[in-house]
Enzyme design. Structure first.
Site, PDB file in Angstrom:
ATOM      1  N   HIS A  28      -1.392   1.359  -9.764  1.00  0.00           N
ATOM      2  CA  HIS A  28      -2.138   0.439  -8.889  1.00  0.00           C
ATOM      3  C   HIS A  28      -2.787  -0.696  -9.706  1.00  0.00           C
ATOM      4  O   HIS A  28      -4.011  -0.905  -9.662  1.00  0.00           O
ATOM      5  CB  HIS A  28      -3.211   1.200  -8.086  1.00  0.00           C
ATOM      6  N   ARG A  56       0.845  -1.186   0.000  1.00  0.00           N
ATOM      7  CA  ARG A  56       0.000   0.000   0.000  1.00  0.00           C
ATOM      8  C   ARG A  56       0.882   1.238   0.000  1.00  0.00           C
ATOM      9  O   ARG A  56       2.029   1.186   0.451  1.00  0.00           O
ATOM     10  CB  ARG A  56      -0.880   0.012   1.272  1.00  0.00           C
TER      11      ARG A  56
END
Lengths: 308, 308
Positions: free
Chosen positions: B271, B223
């Site tokens: 992402h 993350r």
């Protein structure tokens, strides 16, 4: 025992050190400092000049520094002594790394993301999951098997084609002309890892490309002689082939003006897909020499009629 | 049974079709067309607006569309019903593909070869064999295990670090603070696949980088909150870190003016390292719903105190 080393592209000093660590009584001579040719009983070579080996009257064993031996077999004066090809875990894994990297780069739009990064763009580009990208391997020997292991671990459906029937876990194994047609029709990415023989020369040609699904990718890590370069250029031009990764070429170094060099749909590398590193390969060479001295059977002997 | 679907980044139509194929009696409602909130007993969501789920009086089960659930846990109104994270073979394999591609690109000088190709240059750049490139994985859950399988198949020495002790074939498994120090000291490439929790936030910081060998590469597919971006920029500037592959960021989309965006030593992707594809993931969701209906124990339940 005296070994002759010849290669324009391998590190003679590193090889000498690695071999002496394993075989302290082995004398290594590096071309052009051959000394008395009659001393030499064994040769470790990559692309020796034709006739070099024929000039060694007591040669008993030839070890190839490369997995492919066709440059040696093209020399009509090659002495008729056992010829062993390079087979080492490091080589097969190195080649598997190249194949895996190229399959992933095409699957995951690596070039498009690099271009977006240069342009400061953030945009997600959908990619097909590995389970939907069928990889076809031409060649299921040591190299093909190593590539298959990595690709299967990543979830790619893998099929492979070989001259003689083979079995590999998780791989759809095919052979013969019908098997080749089946493989091509079901390959979103086609990878060539074949040895170069009269049967496999030019195998990557316009008919082969036409038999692939539209949008397929071609990866050649075999030999330059496998690929008909003008047929690939035409297939890229038509859009039938979406991209190609090429590590080997008809002419090496590839001339800078060659249309493949600057092609936006080609990933070009200068014959580095499968590099022999002295460390792991020296184990293989030293083991072969020990067996030869002991008179034991030699693994990885080249069948000269078959060509590998 | 009625399921609420909410996601700004997943394909609602594809998900509805895949779920109905597996569970024909399931009614799928896609935000904002919720209908009567009292009908809804189950939710399949990614980053729902805070309070959305609290407004469903008969909700019995929450299914996350992502492997990480910290956006859900940050909502103080999140109903106290079973919460299941996304775990599907396709997701772990997709993430493993990203990690493997990046490890190989850095190992094999892919950027340098692309630059040489653009310049018409043919020059072999020696690369270290896989056996000499030590990969350290932060996180040894489903994602770490899938990445380890592929990297081990390619001959990379792999070590992994996890909160609790784990065992994986071919992987040096470490845990705890001492284990982390050992992992970092022996990682030529450091890969973050951790869940984001208070303990792992900012784990990729200047101290972590200083503990890596000089010239190490950092790959973050966890993350954005794991990485202290300014510390990475400083470590790249000093040369201690040789390159980084980043798929997640503190702020997404990453602003085009951010110094990481145009950085020549950074591979940036928006992402997409681990994408959930409806096909394989719908199997997981349908299976969870069937078990829930039958009153069977649910696998992949989130422990809210632990955070994953």
């Amino acid at each position: 025992m005296t070994l002759l080393f010849h290669s324009a592209s391998d590190d003679a000093r590193a090889w000498t050190a690695e071999l002496n660590r394993r075989l302290p009584d082995l004398e290594v001579r590096v071309t052009p400092d051959i000394g008395d040719p009659a001393d030499i009983t064994c040769a470790l070579v990559w692309k020796p000049p034709p006739g070099l080996l024929a000039g060694l009257p007591n040669l008993r064993l030839i070890l190839s520094l490369g997995a492919g031996v066709e440059p040696l077999l093209e020399d009509p004066t090659l002495p008729d002594v056992p010829l062993v090809r390079m087979v080492a875990a490091g080589l097969a894994e190195d080649m598997a790394g190249y194949v895996t990297m190229e399959v992933l780069r095409w699957q995951r739009h690596a070039d498009a993301y690099a271009a977006q990064q240069r342009a400061g763009q953030w945009r997600q580009l959908p990619h097909r999951p590995a389970a939907e990208v069928r990889v076809g391997l031409l060649g299921l020997g040591e190299l093909g098997a190593a590539a298959a292991r990595a690709l299967v671990a990543l979830g790619f459906p893998v099929a492979g084609w070989s001259r003689t029937p083979r079995t590999l876990p998780g791989v759809t194994a095919l052979h013969g002309p019908d098997g080749l047609a089946t493989l091509l029709a079901g390959s979103d990415m086609l990878v060539c890892l074949l040895p170069l023989t009269p049967e496999t020369r030019d195998i990557l040609n316009r008919n082969t490309f036409a038999a692939l699904p539209r949008g397929a990718v071609v990866i050649n890590a075999g030999r330059g002689g496998h690929l008909v370069e003008e047929d690939l250029l035409a297939a890229l031009e038509s859009g039938h082939i979406a991209g190609a990764s090429l590590d080997v070429f008809r002419e090496e170094p590839l001339p800078a003006a060659h249309p493949l060099f600057g092609h936006p749909l080609v990933h070009l590398t200068p014959h580095v897909a499968g590099v022999t590193h002295p460390g792991p390969c020296a184990d293989h060479v030293a083991d072969t020499i020990r067996r030869h001295r002991a008179g034991d059977p030699l693994p990885n002997l080249v069948d000269r009629r078959r060509g590998y």
